[in-house]
Design a protein around this motif. Structure first.
Motif, PDB file in Angstrom:
ATOM      1  N   ALA A   1      -6.885 -14.972  28.984  1.00 37.02           N
ATOM      2  CA  ALA A   1      -6.706 -15.073  30.383  1.00 37.02           C
ATOM      3  C   ALA A   1      -6.776 -16.585  30.985  1.00 37.02           C
ATOM      4  O   ALA A   1      -5.959 -16.811  31.815  1.00 37.02           O
ATOM      5  N   LEU A   2      -7.475 -17.191  30.384  1.00 37.78           N
ATOM      6  CA  LEU A   2      -7.547 -18.780  30.886  1.00 37.78           C
ATOM      7  C   LEU A   2      -6.725 -19.769  30.202  1.00 37.78           C
ATOM      8  O   LEU A   2      -6.095 -20.466  30.523  1.00 37.78           O
TER       9      LEU A   2
ATOM     10  N   GLU B   1      -5.461 -19.187  36.518  1.00 38.65           N
ATOM     11  CA  GLU B   1      -6.389 -20.097  36.628  1.00 38.65           C
ATOM     12  C   GLU B   1      -6.653 -20.752  35.029  1.00 38.65           C
ATOM     13  O   GLU B   1      -6.684 -20.011  34.166  1.00 38.65           O
ATOM     14  N   THR B   2      -6.490 -21.958  35.214  1.00 41.85           N
ATOM     15  CA  THR B   2      -6.766 -22.601  33.867  1.00 41.85           C
ATOM     16  C   THR B   2      -8.068 -22.633  33.352  1.00 41.85           C
ATOM     17  O   THR B   2      -9.238 -22.403  34.288  1.00 41.85           O
ATOM     18  N   MET B   3      -8.384 -23.030  32.276  1.00 41.06           N
ATOM     19  CA  MET B   3      -9.898 -23.363  31.699  1.00 41.06           C
ATOM     20  C   MET B   3     -10.527 -24.242  32.654  1.00 41.06           C
ATOM     21  O   MET B   3     -11.579 -24.204  32.884  1.00 41.06           O
TER      22      MET B   3
ATOM     23  N   LYS C   1      -8.710 -10.103  29.498  1.00 39.44           N
ATOM     24  CA  LYS C   1      -9.398 -10.239  30.658  1.00 39.44           C
ATOM     25  C   LYS C   1     -10.491 -10.997  30.844  1.00 39.44           C
ATOM     26  O   LYS C   1     -11.380 -10.867  29.795  1.00 39.44           O
ATOM     27  N   TRP C   2     -10.755 -11.951  31.553  1.00 38.31           N
ATOM     28  CA  TRP C   2     -12.111 -12.727  31.675  1.00 38.31           C
ATOM     29  C   TRP C   2     -12.572 -12.339  33.180  1.00 38.31           C
ATOM     30  O   TRP C   2     -12.375 -12.710  34.122  1.00 38.31           O
TER      31      TRP C   2
ATOM     32  N   GLY D   1      -8.387 -17.556  40.001  1.00 35.55           N
ATOM     33  CA  GLY D   1      -8.532 -16.184  39.561  1.00 35.55           C
ATOM     34  C   GLY D   1      -7.882 -16.059  38.115  1.00 35.55           C
ATOM     35  O   GLY D   1      -6.559 -16.322  38.165  1.00 35.55           O
ATOM     36  N   PRO D   2      -8.549 -15.802  37.133  1.00 31.67           N
ATOM     37  CA  PRO D   2      -8.064 -15.608  35.698  1.00 31.67           C
ATOM     38  C   PRO D   2      -6.946 -14.721  35.783  1.00 31.67           C
ATOM     39  O   PRO D   2      -6.946 -13.485  36.314  1.00 31.67           O
ATOM     40  N   ASN D   3      -5.728 -15.012  34.989  1.00 32.90           N
ATOM     41  CA  ASN D   3      -4.515 -13.965  35.082  1.00 32.90           C
ATOM     42  C   ASN D   3      -3.966 -14.263  33.537  1.00 32.90           C
ATOM     43  O   ASN D   3      -3.193 -15.321  33.476  1.00 32.90           O
TER      44      ASN D   3
END
Lengths: 316, 257
Positions: A89-90, A262-264, A77-78, A250-252
């Motif tokens: 997450a990313l 969401e990518t880095m 989780k980020w 959104g980080p997932n």
């Protein structure tokens, strides 16, 4: 004939300086050598400077009492604002979109390269190649909205409600289309550079065009194609606008292409776009993400290089 | 054995590039299990003619061929002839050694495999390399790249891979011109061995080579329209000792060319 010789002799005496074996200072040579050296060293310097800056700022992030490597690499989780630092997450979104992109661009790019290099007539090639290269000139933000407003609705008509409005599938597919001309063009150059003698050798053995292309020309061009793949992967991992627009905000932690994630790069673009205060945890975390991005690209490059070295066939 | 002594015949064979005729009206009967040399000055169409025999000229877009090329009474330029099958029957060794960037073993196995060879591959590889007088030099490094070999060895490897698909005719386009004299000699000795089983057609610049190694010689020359043609075709001995055509005599005695 004889007169000419005499004439040349006297000409030489007039217009050339006498032989002198002493070392000479050739200023233009030294200047050019210096300039070339400077150009070479500059790119190395810039690379080192970037890595240094990334590392320095990222260290500020890792120096925070709350942040540990275990959390960074071990959780999914980020959300640095509330103490969640799981980079996966990313990374998961970057890997998913890049994998989709490569699954599209590598086979299609290679196939079109083989067609252009081995099958198309020179006339057709001279028309098709520039058209393909136009694809490479389209700004990526345009691709981003192409993914969101054109490709996603089409995918939705097949996949229905399973597909989110923002999703990695659409972004990955369009990213693949964006990278395709790059892979195709570079691979075509590599295939065309394979000596004609090798093709003739294969044809003279009773090989068909397909056997020659796939079993003789392709393996011989593999190091050039490998370079194309490496650059393609780097483009995919580093691509920002397409994923920022179409993949989700959104980080997932998910490898499911139907979901939004969401990518880095997308995350960096979104966070740094707002009113980000210097030295906040979000600010510092960006450098940690960027360093991770750098590492991912590096590792993927090393892997592809290793694969290429394993399978390539060198011709002299 | 077929009822004719000839492996391949040409019947008024001409080769054109667009409107330009490069080789004109060749009539040749190439005898089985003999070495036939094609000689002549540069640019007279020797290689073009040789490449017509296995339809390699098909890859030159503007090139077309008129007349007949008969293998077992079948015109190789006939309507329903598959050039891929033609090249399987008529192998070719090129001027510059062009082994595939694969292992020595694979260089030979590949051609056999694509041609549907179902037997024991190891045996075929060994046999082919033995026939090309290369086995003893490479038997311990079959898995190494073919590019590790010397030029002469590479050329013998190219001959070996051609033998491996068991063609009827082997075309050689100046096979020794990129090699040193010792390697050249080995190739020539090898040709004498090979003619026991194969018909060999060789293009050469080297007149001594033609005189030493061939049974028959075709002399080519261009006419005033720059079209090449065979001006004399005879026993090699006859060509070199009592040529009928003045131009042949001038050429083989080194007065020009």
């Amino acid at each position: 004939m004889k007169e000419e010789v005499i004439h040349l002799k006297s000409l030489e005496a007039q217009s050339f300086r006498h032989f002198d074996l002493k070392k000479k200072l050739r200023i233009s040579e030294s200047i050019i050598q210096g300039l070339l050296f400077f150009a070479g060293i500059l790119s190395i310097f810039v690379t080192i400077a970037i890595v240094y800056e990334l590392g320095k700022e990222a260290m500020l992030f890792f120096a925070l009492p709350d942040v540990t490597f275990a959390k960074f690499f071990g959780t999914t989780k980020w959300q640095p604002g509330i103490g969640q630092y799981g980079i996966w997450a990313l990374v998961s979104a970057t890997l998913t979109t890049s994998t989709i992109a490569m699954l599209i661009s590598l086979p299609l790019g290679l196939a079109s390269a083989i067609y252009l290099s081995e099958y198309a007539s020179p006339r057709l090639r001279s028309i098709l190649k520039p058209i393909l290269e136009i694809l490479a000139g389209i700004p990526t933000v345009v691709y981003g909205y192409f993914a969101l407003l054109f490709v996603t609705p089409i995918l939705k008509s097949f996949l229905g409600e399973d597909l989110s409005v923002y999703n990695m599938l659409s972004a990955g597919l369009v990213m693949g289309i964006m990278i395709l001309p790059l892979i195709s063009s570079m691979s075509e150059d590599a295939l065309s550079a394979v000596p004609r003698a090798l093709r003739e050798g294969a044809y003279a053995m009773g090989a068909t065009k397909l056997e020659t292309s796939l079993q003789v020309v392709l393996p011989a061009a593999l190091s050039g194609i490998g370079a194309a793949v490496i650059i393609g992967i780097s483009r995919a991992v580093g691509e920002t606008m397409i994923v920022a627009v179409a993949a989700g905000a959104g980080p997932n932690f998910s490898f499911n292409p139907l979901e939004a994630a969401e990518t880095m790069t997308g995350h960096i673009a979104r966070i740094s776009g707002g009113d980000l205060s210097y030295n906040s945890i979000d600010y510092n975390s960006l450098f940690a993400i960027a360093l991770m991005l750098f590492l991912v690209t590096l590792v993927l490059n090393l892997i592809s290089q290793w694969v290429v070295n394993k399978f390539r066939e060198q011709y002299e | 054995m077929e009822n004719t002594n000839y492996a391949i015949e040409t019947n008024n064979l001409s080769i054109h590039y667009g409107n330009f005729t490069a080789v004109k009206g060749v009539n040749m009967k190439v005898e089985r299990q003999k070495i036939t040399a094609i000689i002549g000055p540069s640019g007279c169409g020797k290689s073009t003619l040789l490449r017509a025999f296995n339809r390699m000229n098909d890859f030159v877009p503007s090139c077309h061929v008129t007349g007949e090329l008969l293998l077992d009474n079948q015109n190789l330029y006939g309507k329903n002839v598959d050039p891929v099958e033609v090249r399987r029957k008529i192998g070719m060794v090129f001027q510059k050694p062009n082994p595939f960037p694969k292992s020595i073993y694979e260089n030979i196995a590949w051609g056999a495999r694509i041609n549907g060879f179902k037997g024991k591959m190891d045996e075929l590889v060994e046999q082919s390399l033995r026939s090309a007088a290369l086995w003893d030099e490479v038997k311990d490094k079959l898995q190494q790249s073919a590019y590790a070999l010397s030029g002469g060895q590479q050329q013998r490897l190219c001959i070996a891979r051609t033998i491996a698909i068991q063609p009827e005719i082997i075309l050689m386009d100046e096979p020794a011109s990129a090699l040193d004299p010792i390697s050249t000699l080995r190739i020539e000795e090898l040709m004498q061995e090979l003619k026991k089983n194969y018909t060999i057609l060789i293009v050469t610049h080297n007149m001594q080579q033609a005189a030493r190694a061939s049974d028959y010689t075709a002399m080519m020359m261009i006419d005033d329209q720059r079209a090449g043609g065979v001006i004399e075709f005879d026993d090699t001995k006859a060509i070199f000792t009592r040529p009928k055509d003045k131009r042949t005599e001038d050429y083989v005695t080194g007065r020009f060319g």
